[in-house]
Design an enzyme around this catalytic site. Sequence first.
Site, PDB file in Angstrom:
ATOM      1  N   HIS A 129      74.169  25.601  74.787  1.00  0.00           N
ATOM      2  CA  HIS A 129      75.069  24.407  74.847  1.00  0.00           C
ATOM      3  C   HIS A 129      76.181  24.235  73.979  1.00  0.00           C
ATOM      4  O   HIS A 129      75.829  24.954  72.653  1.00  0.00           O
ATOM      5  CB  HIS A 129      74.252  23.112  74.675  1.00  0.00           C
ATOM      6  CG  HIS A 129      74.849  21.815  75.235  1.00  0.00           C
ATOM      7  ND1 HIS A 129      75.451  20.966  74.423  1.00  0.00           N
ATOM      8  CD2 HIS A 129      75.306  21.482  76.602  1.00  0.00           C
ATOM      9  CE1 HIS A 129      76.297  19.918  75.135  1.00  0.00           C
ATOM     10  NE2 HIS A 129      76.028  20.261  76.363  1.00  0.00           N
ATOM     11  N   SER A 175      71.006  24.309  80.434  1.00  0.00           N
ATOM     12  CA  SER A 175      71.499  23.237  81.454  1.00  0.00           C
ATOM     13  C   SER A 175      72.177  23.648  82.338  1.00  0.00           C
ATOM     14  O   SER A 175      72.288  22.830  83.338  1.00  0.00           O
ATOM     15  CB  SER A 175      72.255  22.338  80.327  1.00  0.00           C
ATOM     16  OG  SER A 175      73.388  23.373  79.865  1.00  0.00           O
ATOM     17  N   HIS A 203      66.809  19.162  78.219  1.00  0.00           N
ATOM     18  CA  HIS A 203      66.429  19.116  79.719  1.00  0.00           C
ATOM     19  C   HIS A 203      64.742  19.389  80.091  1.00  0.00           C
ATOM     20  O   HIS A 203      64.575  19.694  81.069  1.00  0.00           O
ATOM     21  CB  HIS A 203      67.416  20.333  80.436  1.00  0.00           C
ATOM     22  CG  HIS A 203      68.803  20.068  80.190  1.00  0.00           C
ATOM     23  ND1 HIS A 203      69.505  19.194  81.296  1.00  0.00           N
ATOM     24  CD2 HIS A 203      69.756  20.300  79.308  1.00  0.00           C
ATOM     25  CE1 HIS A 203      70.544  19.061  80.835  1.00  0.00           C
ATOM     26  NE2 HIS A 203      70.900  19.678  79.856  1.00  0.00           N
ATOM     27  N   LYS A 235      69.048  11.727  79.028  1.00  0.00           N
ATOM     28  CA  LYS A 235      69.009  12.359  80.490  1.00  0.00           C
ATOM     29  C   LYS A 235      67.492  11.703  80.550  1.00  0.00           C
ATOM     30  O   LYS A 235      67.360  10.652  81.497  1.00  0.00           O
ATOM     31  CB  LYS A 235      68.625  13.625  80.078  1.00  0.00           C
ATOM     32  CG  LYS A 235      70.147  14.591  79.582  1.00  0.00           C
ATOM     33  CD  LYS A 235      70.095  15.855  79.465  1.00  0.00           C
ATOM     34  CE  LYS A 235      71.597  16.440  79.343  1.00  0.00           C
ATOM     35  NZ  LYS A 235      72.264  15.896  78.264  1.00  0.00           N
TER      36      LYS A 235
END
Length: 401
Positions: A129, A175, A203, A235
């Site tokens: 990320h 992701s 995630h 999330k």
Amino acid sequence: MTRTDLSPLAWLAGVEQQRRQAGLRRSLRVRPAVAAELDLASNDYLGLSTHPDVIAGGIEALRTWGGGAGGSRLVTGNTGLHQQFEQQLAEFMGAPAGLVFSSGYTANIGAVVSLSGPGSLVVSDAYCHASLVDGCRLSKARVVITAHRDVDAVDAALAGRGEERAVVLTESVFSADGALAPLRELHEVCRRHGALLIVDEAHGLGVRGDGGRGLLHEVGLAGAPDVVVTTTLSKALGSQGGAVLGPVAVRDHLIDTARTFIFDTGLAPAALGAASAALQVLSAEPARAAAVLQHARTLAEICDIPERRGQGAGSSFASPSSSLAEPPESAVVSVILGDPEVAVAAAAACLDAGVRVGCFRPPTVPAGTSRLRLTARASLTTDDLALARRVLTDVLAVQRR
């Protein structure tokens, strides 16, 4: 014309035009409080952002502590709620200690920069990320980028290092494509070379592992002394904020050195109250995590996604017409369309038909792999999935011609 006759921002017009011609121009769209369309784009994997208990938890914290933390946690912004949640999250994920940051982004930067630094080596997966990438850039360490999920490349980078300290970075669940990192293999390589493994569970939390405790917990590495975990509360927990989990010594070190902790206002109490309530719901209803993967499998079947075989580097994929022998590995269902304008058109067509999907283009994903990014939620209903089938089948039939 002299240089002083031009606006110092005149160059922006040319850059904007280049982005527009490449199909990479982005824009903000206002989301209503109650959306009319089916949402398959958000990361609210467990459907907890609107859960009554989660809302009540945020309201109670707001009433008790006020609208904001009021300052850095080292000054006036540290509340009992911060420390209670840190303990709650660490116990849930099987870590000795935790430290809450204002976002997952600042948690990643704080962890990478504070645990590496000049004279060390950072080895990062190519698909990590942006927050981990920015941590690499700020670390002043030597950085080696390895191919996606390539354990042998990580091994080679660590074996050839001259630095005393080394850190390996990976997401547990990536992701953009939803693939799992080969965590056991990476940990074995790190242990053999005396390197620290930092795993971003943004995630994985709420989706993988026993009752949603994350992929590290699933593979038996929760609480390992040479592993540090980062995650987000925005999330699966439906709130806001981030955290770093690991040995007590790591928490102490971050409090002393992480600039994104020291010089940032503490996370707002309402976000902590909501996240704490969400974690309690997940603990009481562990089937929510399994429901996410069940619905992801249905979405993958609707979109005719190729079967993924294996988790390591070099894993192969079956033809698009093959059936899925295994359920998707995460909440993320990635539908690669290639051209960015095709992906944008497909996302727009889905929205017009009542289904909101994500649209990922470069630089978020590599050139030639622009895609629709669908996310499954535990709260999807039979009617939701029926609508998704009608819309996605029609839209993809047109875009794949």
